[in-house]
Design a protein around this motif. Sequence first.
Motif, PDB file in Angstrom:
ATOM      1  N   ALA A 163      -5.251  -3.791  -0.167  1.00 19.80           N
ATOM      2  CA  ALA A 163      -3.970  -3.643  -0.311  1.00 19.80           C
ATOM      3  C   ALA A 163      -3.796  -2.225  -1.069  1.00 19.80           C
ATOM      4  O   ALA A 163      -4.602  -1.958  -1.850  1.00 19.80           O
ATOM      5  CB  ALA A 163      -3.307  -4.599  -1.140  1.00 19.80           C
ATOM      6  N   THR A 171      -1.270  -0.081  -3.358  1.00 22.87           N
ATOM      7  CA  THR A 171      -0.077  -0.022  -4.449  1.00 22.87           C
ATOM      8  C   THR A 171       0.386   1.196  -4.867  1.00 22.87           C
ATOM      9  O   THR A 171      -0.515   2.070  -5.232  1.00 22.87           O
ATOM     10  CB  THR A 171      -0.556  -0.994  -5.508  1.00 22.87           C
ATOM     11  OG1 THR A 171      -0.748  -2.491  -5.165  1.00 22.87           O
ATOM     12  CG2 THR A 171       0.642  -1.352  -6.558  1.00 22.87           C
ATOM     13  N   CYS A 217       3.704  -2.171  -2.684  1.00 23.19           N
ATOM     14  CA  CYS A 217       2.632  -2.585  -2.187  1.00 23.19           C
ATOM     15  C   CYS A 217       2.609  -3.046  -0.563  1.00 23.19           C
ATOM     16  O   CYS A 217       3.518  -3.681  -0.110  1.00 23.19           O
ATOM     17  CB  CYS A 217       1.936  -3.524  -3.153  1.00 23.19           C
ATOM     18  SG  CYS A 217       0.252  -4.103  -2.644  1.00 23.19           S
ATOM     19  N   SER A 247      -0.199  -4.687   2.090  1.00 20.16           N
ATOM     20  CA  SER A 247      -1.402  -5.763   2.235  1.00 20.16           C
ATOM     21  C   SER A 247      -2.170  -5.065   3.334  1.00 20.16           C
ATOM     22  O   SER A 247      -1.837  -4.543   4.268  1.00 20.16           O
ATOM     23  CB  SER A 247      -1.151  -7.351   2.201  1.00 20.16           C
ATOM     24  OG  SER A 247      -0.474  -7.441   3.593  1.00 20.16           O
ATOM     25  N   SER A 248      -3.443  -5.311   3.361  1.00 18.26           N
ATOM     26  CA  SER A 248      -4.419  -5.091   4.602  1.00 18.26           C
ATOM     27  C   SER A 248      -4.001  -6.358   5.396  1.00 18.26           C
ATOM     28  O   SER A 248      -3.014  -7.318   5.194  1.00 18.26           O
ATOM     29  CB  SER A 248      -5.681  -5.095   4.187  1.00 18.26           C
ATOM     30  OG  SER A 248      -6.238  -6.396   3.820  1.00 18.26           O
ATOM     31  N   THR A 276      -5.642   1.013  -5.719  1.00 15.96           N
ATOM     32  CA  THR A 276      -5.965  -0.324  -5.270  1.00 15.96           C
ATOM     33  C   THR A 276      -7.074  -0.810  -6.098  1.00 15.96           C
ATOM     34  O   THR A 276      -7.628  -0.255  -7.213  1.00 15.96           O
ATOM     35  CB  THR A 276      -6.651  -0.070  -3.732  1.00 15.96           C
ATOM     36  OG1 THR A 276      -6.963  -1.327  -3.080  1.00 15.96           O
ATOM     37  CG2 THR A 276      -8.007   0.606  -3.753  1.00 15.96           C
ATOM     38  N   SER A 325      -8.477  -6.898  -4.607  1.00 13.14           N
ATOM     39  CA  SER A 325      -7.560  -6.902  -3.619  1.00 13.14           C
ATOM     40  C   SER A 325      -8.443  -7.210  -2.193  1.00 13.14           C
ATOM     41  O   SER A 325      -8.144  -8.298  -1.364  1.00 13.14           O
ATOM     42  CB  SER A 325      -6.871  -5.468  -3.259  1.00 13.14           C
ATOM     43  OG  SER A 325      -6.515  -5.330  -2.097  1.00 13.14           O
ATOM     44  N   GLY A 341      -7.314  -8.740   0.676  1.00 12.44           N
ATOM     45  CA  GLY A 341      -6.358  -7.511   1.015  1.00 12.44           C
ATOM     46  C   GLY A 341      -4.917  -7.703   0.427  1.00 12.44           C
ATOM     47  O   GLY A 341      -4.297  -7.182   0.912  1.00 12.44           O
ATOM     48  N   ASN A 342      -4.883  -8.849  -0.131  1.00 15.09           N
ATOM     49  CA  ASN A 342      -3.414  -9.303  -0.540  1.00 15.09           C
ATOM     50  C   ASN A 342      -2.996  -8.338  -1.827  1.00 15.09           C
ATOM     51  O   ASN A 342      -3.671  -7.931  -2.567  1.00 15.09           O
ATOM     52  CB  ASN A 342      -3.428 -10.712  -1.238  1.00 15.09           C
ATOM     53  CG  ASN A 342      -3.718 -11.906  -0.229  1.00 15.09           C
ATOM     54  OD1 ASN A 342      -3.353 -11.508   0.970  1.00 15.09           O
ATOM     55  ND2 ASN A 342      -4.361 -12.965  -0.411  1.00 15.09           N
ATOM     56  N   CYS A 343      -1.633  -8.395  -1.873  1.00 21.88           N
ATOM     57  CA  CYS A 343      -1.340  -7.583  -3.104  1.00 21.88           C
ATOM     58  C   CYS A 343      -1.048  -8.484  -4.151  1.00 21.88           C
ATOM     59  O   CYS A 343      -0.984  -9.531  -4.350  1.00 21.88           O
ATOM     60  CB  CYS A 343       0.250  -7.075  -2.469  1.00 21.88           C
ATOM     61  SG  CYS A 343       0.323  -5.764  -1.308  1.00 21.88           S
TER      62      CYS A 343
END
Length: 132
Positions: free
Chosen positions: A32, A34, A49, A51-52, A97, A101, A106-108
Amino acid sequence: VQLQASGGGLVQPGGSLRLSCAASQWTLDYYAITWFRQAPGKEREGISCISSGDGSAYYADSVKGRFTIARDMAKRTVYLQMDSLQNDDTAVYYCATSRRSALQGGNCPDLRSVGSGDMDSWGKGTLVTVSS
């Protein structure tokens, strides 16, 4: 992971600016990204942010409705479109990043509580000045 922010400049109140954060290969697939900003005399704050994966977008209350985060996977770049800029938006803007993450899919992070210490990869800051 390498990040490079660009696009800052001088803009009048009510104007717009788009920042870019260029990432190294595969970064956007797993991490992610930010955006933070730091105004003179204030702490660095997380403002947006993405996320992936599905590219979910999140915003701090201070920028919600005015800023839009997006990404171009082919260009490995995350954008921050800033509209209706105000004097209080004057700050150095950074993209960042963290390894956490990637480990968390891949979460914010929670923008209400994220701090600069939670990130371990930073792009060089870009200065945004909102002034008439």
